[in-house]
Design a protein around this motif. Structure first.
Motif, mmCIF file in Angstrom:
data_model
loop_
_atom_site.group_PDB
_atom_site.id
_atom_site.type_symbol
_atom_site.label_atom_id
_atom_site.label_comp_id
_atom_site.label_asym_id
_atom_site.label_seq_id
_atom_site.Cartn_x
_atom_site.Cartn_y
_atom_site.Cartn_z
ATOM 1 N N SER A 269 0.831 -1.205 0.000
ATOM 2 C CA SER A 269 0.000 0.000 0.000
ATOM 3 C C SER A 269 0.865 1.253 0.000
ATOM 4 C CB SER A 269 -0.923 -0.008 1.221
ATOM 5 O OG SER A 269 -1.652 1.184 1.318
ATOM 6 N N THR A 273 1.522 4.549 -3.106
ATOM 7 C CA THR A 273 1.356 5.984 -2.857
ATOM 8 C C THR A 273 2.685 6.747 -2.780
ATOM 9 O OG1 THR A 273 1.281 5.555 -0.467
ATOM 10 C CG2 THR A 273 -0.820 5.631 -1.642
ATOM 11 N N ASN A 433 -10.000 -2.993 -2.292
ATOM 12 C CA ASN A 433 -10.711 -2.922 -1.012
ATOM 13 C C ASN A 433 -10.098 -3.865 0.018
ATOM 14 O OD1 ASN A 433 -12.542 -0.963 -1.828
ATOM 15 N ND2 ASN A 433 -14.012 -2.473 -2.605
ATOM 16 N N ASP A 436 -6.285 -1.935 0.589
ATOM 17 C CA ASP A 436 -6.372 -0.637 1.275
ATOM 18 C C ASP A 436 -7.473 0.162 0.609
ATOM 19 O OD1 ASP A 436 -6.096 1.924 2.307
ATOM 20 O OD2 ASP A 436 -3.910 1.951 2.178
ATOM 21 N N SER A 437 -8.582 0.353 1.294
ATOM 22 C CA SER A 437 -9.745 1.029 0.710
ATOM 23 C C SER A 437 -9.475 2.487 0.384
ATOM 24 C CB SER A 437 -10.943 0.921 1.662
ATOM 25 O OG SER A 437 -10.629 1.507 2.921
ATOM 26 N N ASN A 438 -8.369 3.039 0.879
ATOM 27 C CA ASN A 438 -8.039 4.435 0.584
ATOM 28 C C ASN A 438 -7.391 4.614 -0.784
ATOM 29 O OD1 ASN A 438 -8.925 5.536 3.104
ATOM 30 N ND2 ASN A 438 -7.069 4.730 4.071
ATOM 31 N N ILE A 439 -6.987 3.523 -1.405
ATOM 32 C CA ILE A 439 -6.364 3.608 -2.727
ATOM 33 C C ILE A 439 -7.454 3.566 -3.788
ATOM 34 C CG2 ILE A 439 -4.809 2.471 -4.370
ATOM 35 C CD1 ILE A 439 -3.294 1.337 -1.974
ATOM 36 N N GLY A 440 -7.513 4.624 -4.593
ATOM 37 C CA GLY A 440 -8.537 4.714 -5.633
ATOM 38 C C GLY A 440 -8.153 3.939 -6.881
#
Length: 459
Positions: A269, A273, A433, A436-440
């Motif tokens: 993750s 980013t 999901n 890491d649900s924060n990664i679009g």
């Protein structure tokens, strides 16, 4: 067959007598140096004794064709003199010196295989193809300067610094590659240690390294596939399947696999980013390099600064870019394994990622048609050379007619962009999901493409 003080025995077990003489790959080969400690297989002992007698009779180097029947009876089919070039005598080494060299090498390997203070696991293995793959990058028999440059710029310290910055354990900046009689070998235990996530306990780290070494020991054909088929170094949607298949049979519990999975999820993750952050220093390299060239320092001082800055602003970002490229490729391979995309879609993705290699092909074609000047080609590509770390090989700028100019070349046609289908996207969203649900979705798509591009650009 080169005045070497050992026997080379090429053989095939079976009835096909043409395999050896035809040079086909299914034959086997043994190199044997007569000694008191290690004895050759009993099937070949009589052969060696016979060849020794034949050499005394013929008083020259010989080539012997033989066969051994089911009752282990030896038949000599043909003996002929080997006419070897006299220049090969320059490489001649007598048996006494060769034996001493082998004894020293054995002692070194035994010492290296003993557990070190900063290592996990209780042994190690050495290979020319794992990890930073010296066989591919500098060859199995590099010149000393080429080997020295590769160690200094990457495999002495930079490799472990990069992994520590990425989220893995620091292995005290220990060298990854060692020299065994002048040949580069990767210390596989050191490599596996460096891929253990930093927040894994020492006890579990020890078990994981031991497990990876055991897998490698039982499957020596995996030496060139350690990151895909032996060690688990990043998270992919088929992680649980792979981990249970590899690790459960050799004593790693389901709970320990879950701990490893969570740690690798965090690393993966973070990678998605932080690509730009990890490689941004490479953009400073040319400016700093030019500044050193313009300075009034001595040549020796310039060499020192160039090497240090190459590590900080060049090979360290490249090591990061290479790891990002691996993670992107691992994701795509796992998508195929999980039937999220097909093999053909996997190939289609890579075929439609424009890289510096694509730019090079286009520029060569444009140079041929006159749309890119010779000087522009030299400025952009002249620093390259066929052997990156072998600086005795001429760079492109020394012979641009050979490498850069006047080539009629049609670059491979590429589509404007690769697009995942809506069905593929839905499946990939489920993967994200879980990770890491924060990664679009868009961020992830850009990461897959950019990490592969940057690996080549930074290199």
């Amino acid at each position: 067959n080169s005045y070497s003080p050992y026997f080379v025995i090429n053989f095939h077990r079976g009835s096909d007598s043409t395999l050896i003489t035809s040079g086909r790959k299914r034959s086997n080969s043994i190199k044997y140096f007569p000694n008191k400690k290690y004895k050759i297989d009993f099937q070949f002992r009589k052969l060696v004794e016979t060849v020794v007698k034949l050499k005394k009779i013929f008083r020259c180097e010989i080539d012997v064709e033989f066969c051994i029947d089911k009752n282990n009876k030896l038949f000599i089919l043909q003996v002929r003199k080997l006419n070897l070039p006299k220049k090969d005598l320059l490489n001649f080494i007598n048996e006494k010196k060769f034996g001493k060299c082998l004894n020293n090498l054995e002692k070194k390997i035994i010492k290296l295989k003993k557990q070190q203070n900063n290592e996990y696991g209780n042994t190690t293995y050495f290979g020319v193809m794992p990890d930073w793959n010296p066989a591919e990058i500098i060859g199995t028999k590099p010149f000393p300067l080429s080997f020295s440059l590769y160690r200094e710029l990457i495999t002495e310290k930079i490799w472990s610094i990069q992994r520590s910055e990425f989220g893995y354990k620091m292995v005290d900046e220990s060298p990854l590659i060692i020299s065994l009689s002048g040949q580069p070998y990767v210390d596989c235990s050191m490599s596996f240690n460096s891929f253990i996530p930093s927040d894994i306990s020492n006890n579990l780290a020890n078990k994981l390294t031991g497990a990876y070494l055991l897998i490698l020991s039982n499957n020596p054909d995996l030496f060139d596939k350690v990151e895909f088929d032996v060690a688990l170094t990043s998270w992919t949607p088929d992680f649980k399947i792979q981990a249970k298949e590899r690790l459960c049979p050799i004593g790693i519990s389901s709970q320990e696999i879950s701990i490893l999975e969570n740690a690798l999820k965090a690393i993966t993750s973070s990678a998605i980013t932080n690509l730009d952050k990890h490689i941004q220093n490479v953009n400073k390299l040319k400016r700093i390099r030019d500044k050193i060239f313009r300075s009034k320092m001595s040549q020796l001082q310039k060499i020192n600064f160039l090497i240090e800055d190459c590590k900080k602003f060049g090979t360290l970002p490249f090591a990061h870019a290479a790891r990002h490229g691996f993670i992107a490729t691992a994701f795509l391979k796992s998508f195929v394994a999980m039937k999220i995309i097909s093999d053909s879609r996997f190939q289609e993705f890579f075929n439609n990622v424009p890289t510096v290699a694509t730019d090079f092909e286009i520029d060569i074609s444009n140079n041929y048609t006159g749309n890119v000047t010779n000087q522009e080609m030299i400025e952009k590509y002249g620093h390259l050379r066929p052997g990156t770390y072998e600086i005795s090989v001429e760079p492109y700028w020394r012979n641009p007619e050979k490498y850069l100019f006047g080539k009629k070349f049609m670059p491979q046609a590429q589509n404007k962009s690769f697009k995942f289908t809506s069905i593929e996207k839905d499946k990939i969203r489920n993967v994200l999901n879980e990770l890491d649900s924060n990664i679009g979705m868009q961020e992830f798509m850009e990461y897959l493409t950019k990490s592969i591009q940057e690996r080549e650009r930074v290199k």
